[in-house]
Design a protein around this motif. Structure first.
Motif, short mmCIF file in Angstrom:
data_model
loop_
_atom_site.label_atom_id
_atom_site.label_comp_id
_atom_site.label_asym_id
_atom_site.label_seq_id
_atom_site.Cartn_x
_atom_site.Cartn_y
_atom_site.Cartn_z
N THR A 20 0.81 -1.22 0.00
CA THR A 20 0.00 0.00 0.00
C THR A 20 0.84 1.26 0.00
O THR A 20 0.51 2.24 -0.67
N TYR A 21 1.95 1.24 0.74
CA TYR A 21 2.72 2.47 0.93
C TYR A 21 4.18 2.33 0.48
O TYR A 21 4.94 3.30 0.56
N GLY A 22 4.56 1.13 0.03
CA GLY A 22 5.94 0.94 -0.40
C GLY A 22 6.95 0.99 0.73
O GLY A 22 8.13 1.29 0.51
N MET A 23 6.51 0.70 1.94
CA MET A 23 7.38 0.77 3.11
C MET A 23 8.21 -0.50 3.26
O MET A 23 7.78 -1.59 2.90
N GLU A 24 9.43 -0.34 3.80
CA GLU A 24 10.28 -1.48 4.06
C GLU A 24 9.70 -2.29 5.22
O GLU A 24 9.15 -1.73 6.16
N PRO A 25 9.81 -3.62 5.17
CA PRO A 25 9.25 -4.45 6.25
C PRO A 25 9.98 -4.24 7.56
O PRO A 25 11.19 -4.01 7.59
N LEU A 26 9.23 -4.31 8.66
CA LEU A 26 9.81 -4.24 10.00
C LEU A 26 10.33 -5.61 10.39
O LEU A 26 9.59 -6.59 10.39
N GLN A 27 11.63 -5.69 10.68
CA GLN A 27 12.25 -6.95 11.07
C GLN A 27 12.68 -6.86 12.53
O GLN A 27 13.31 -5.89 12.93
N VAL A 28 12.32 -7.87 13.32
CA VAL A 28 12.66 -7.91 14.74
C VAL A 28 13.91 -8.75 14.93
O VAL A 28 13.95 -9.91 14.51
N GLY A 29 14.94 -8.17 15.55
CA GLY A 29 16.16 -8.89 15.84
C GLY A 29 16.12 -9.52 17.22
O GLY A 29 15.25 -9.20 18.04
N GLU A 30 17.06 -10.40 17.49
CA GLU A 30 17.09 -11.12 18.77
C GLU A 30 17.14 -10.18 19.95
O GLU A 30 16.47 -10.39 20.97
N ALA A 31 17.90 -9.10 19.84
CA ALA A 31 18.06 -8.16 20.95
C ALA A 31 16.79 -7.37 21.24
O ALA A 31 16.66 -6.76 22.31
N GLU A 32 15.88 -7.36 20.30
CA GLU A 32 14.66 -6.55 20.45
C GLU A 32 13.48 -7.34 21.00
O GLU A 32 12.45 -6.75 21.31
N VAL A 33 13.62 -8.66 21.12
CA VAL A 33 12.48 -9.51 21.47
C VAL A 33 11.89 -9.15 22.82
O VAL A 33 10.66 -8.99 22.96
N GLN A 34 12.72 -9.01 23.84
CA GLN A 34 12.20 -8.72 25.18
C GLN A 34 11.42 -7.41 25.20
O GLN A 34 10.34 -7.33 25.79
N GLY A 35 11.97 -6.39 24.56
CA GLY A 35 11.29 -5.11 24.51
C GLY A 35 9.97 -5.19 23.75
O GLY A 35 8.97 -4.58 24.15
N MET A 36 9.96 -5.96 22.66
CA MET A 36 8.74 -6.14 21.88
C MET A 36 7.66 -6.83 22.71
O MET A 36 6.49 -6.47 22.65
N ASN A 37 8.06 -7.85 23.48
CA ASN A 37 7.10 -8.56 24.32
C ASN A 37 6.48 -7.61 25.34
O ASN A 37 5.26 -7.62 25.56
N GLU A 38 7.31 -6.80 25.98
CA GLU A 38 6.82 -5.86 26.98
C GLU A 38 5.91 -4.81 26.35
O GLU A 38 4.85 -4.48 26.90
N GLN A 39 6.29 -4.31 25.19
CA GLN A 39 5.47 -3.30 24.51
C GLN A 39 4.15 -3.88 24.05
O GLN A 39 3.12 -3.21 24.06
N ALA A 40 4.15 -5.16 23.64
CA ALA A 40 2.92 -5.80 23.20
C ALA A 40 1.94 -5.94 24.36
O ALA A 40 0.73 -5.72 24.20
N ARG A 41 2.45 -6.29 25.55
CA ARG A 41 1.58 -6.40 26.73
C ARG A 41 0.97 -5.04 27.08
O ARG A 41 -0.22 -4.95 27.39
N GLU A 42 1.81 -3.99 27.03
CA GLU A 42 1.30 -2.67 27.37
C GLU A 42 0.29 -2.19 26.35
O GLU A 42 -0.74 -1.60 26.71
N ALA A 43 0.56 -2.43 25.07
CA ALA A 43 -0.35 -2.01 24.01
C ALA A 43 -1.70 -2.70 24.15
O ALA A 43 -2.77 -2.08 23.96
N MET A 44 -1.68 -3.99 24.50
CA MET A 44 -2.92 -4.72 24.69
C MET A 44 -3.71 -4.15 25.86
O MET A 44 -4.93 -3.94 25.78
N ALA A 45 -3.00 -3.86 26.96
CA ALA A 45 -3.67 -3.29 28.13
C ALA A 45 -4.24 -1.91 27.81
O ALA A 45 -5.36 -1.57 28.23
N PHE A 46 -3.49 -1.11 27.02
CA PHE A 46 -3.96 0.23 26.66
C PHE A 46 -5.23 0.15 25.81
O PHE A 46 -6.22 0.85 26.08
N MET A 47 -5.22 -0.69 24.78
CA MET A 47 -6.38 -0.80 23.91
C MET A 47 -7.58 -1.40 24.64
O MET A 47 -8.72 -1.00 24.42
N ASN A 48 -7.33 -2.36 25.53
CA ASN A 48 -8.42 -2.92 26.33
C ASN A 48 -9.05 -1.83 27.20
O ASN A 48 -10.27 -1.77 27.36
#
Length: 250
Positions: A142-170
């Protein structure tokens, strides 16, 4: 029946020091204070402590727990939200437990497990990249954007952010269902806490920038569909709330 701090500590397993801290920050107030100055807790306070402990089990920070509990007017709403969060966590833990049992069986049989199978359920970079594949494809087409790739070092932060995002939207969905006006002060506080979390995790967004992001959600079919699938009208409510917050904090 009223309980002293020590009795509540013995009953719940929460240390006296922690109960005093909860009192100081306004998270758990005693039902009354005796003439001798003893904190006393009744059934209502015990129920609130139970709710706090469930949120702590979900590894949410105390300030966020306080805001989440204050936004709900009744215990049933709190318990319902906690059920949703715990169900999501249970699914993840079930996967980890299955991986652990496979590891035990492999050791007993003397057969090595596949390297990738050792980490199934731990929110690995592969799991994150698979989960993001649909969104990446949409953004690229749709926008020609480069794909977001998650590296090993980012996994813990992504997990924490996903929990917070879910709580925020809920929480936002709860506000909408409960008929809370989008410009209500408690909605503004909820957004403020969310933006502060993002800032602490390296994703600062000014109120106007956040409002612009919610406008993007409205205009993009992929993200609009995700929000509306969670709660009808959520995307519009979120945008209106973000605009009101930006106007009040410009």
């Amino acid at each position: 029946m009223l309980y002293t701090v020590k009795e509540v500590s013995d009953l719940s397993g929460v240390t006296i020091k922690t109960l005093h801290h909860y009192h100081r920050i306004g998270l758990l107030m005693p039902g009354k204070v005796s003439e001798a100055g003893y904190r006393l807790y009744g059934p209502t306070e015990l129920e609130r402590l139970q709710e706090i402990l469930v949120y702590r089990e979900l590894e949410l920070p105390l300030e966020q727990i306080k805001q989440m509990m204050n936004q709900h007017a009744d215990r049933l709403s709190v318990l319902s939200q906690q059920e949703e969060l715990l169900a999501a966590r249970r699914q993840r833990l079930d996967t980890i437990l299955h991986t652990l049992r496979q590891s035990i069986a492999a050791m007993k049989e003397g057969t090595p497990m596949d390297d990738k199978a050792l980490f199934k359920g731990f929110g690995s970079e592969d799991e994150w990249n698979r989960a993001l594949s649909g969104q990446n494809q949409h953004l690229a087409e749709t926008y020609g954007m480069e794909p977001l790739q998650v590296g090993e070092a980012e996994v813990q932060g992504m997990n924490e952010q996903a929990r917070e995002a879910m709580a925020f939207m809920n929480g936002m969905a709860d506000f909408l269902r409960d008929g809370v006006k989008h410009h209500d002060a408690q909605v503004g506080e909820w957004i403020r806490a969310h933006l502060e979390f993002l800032h602490r995790h390296g994703h600062p967004a000014a109120p106007k920038e956040f409002a612009a992001q919610t406008q993007f959600f409205l205009n993009d079919d992929f993200h609009l569909g995700m929000l509306e699938a969670q709660q009808t009208g959520l995307s519009y409510y979120l945008h209106a709330a973000a605009q009101a917050y930006a106007a009040a904090n410009s």
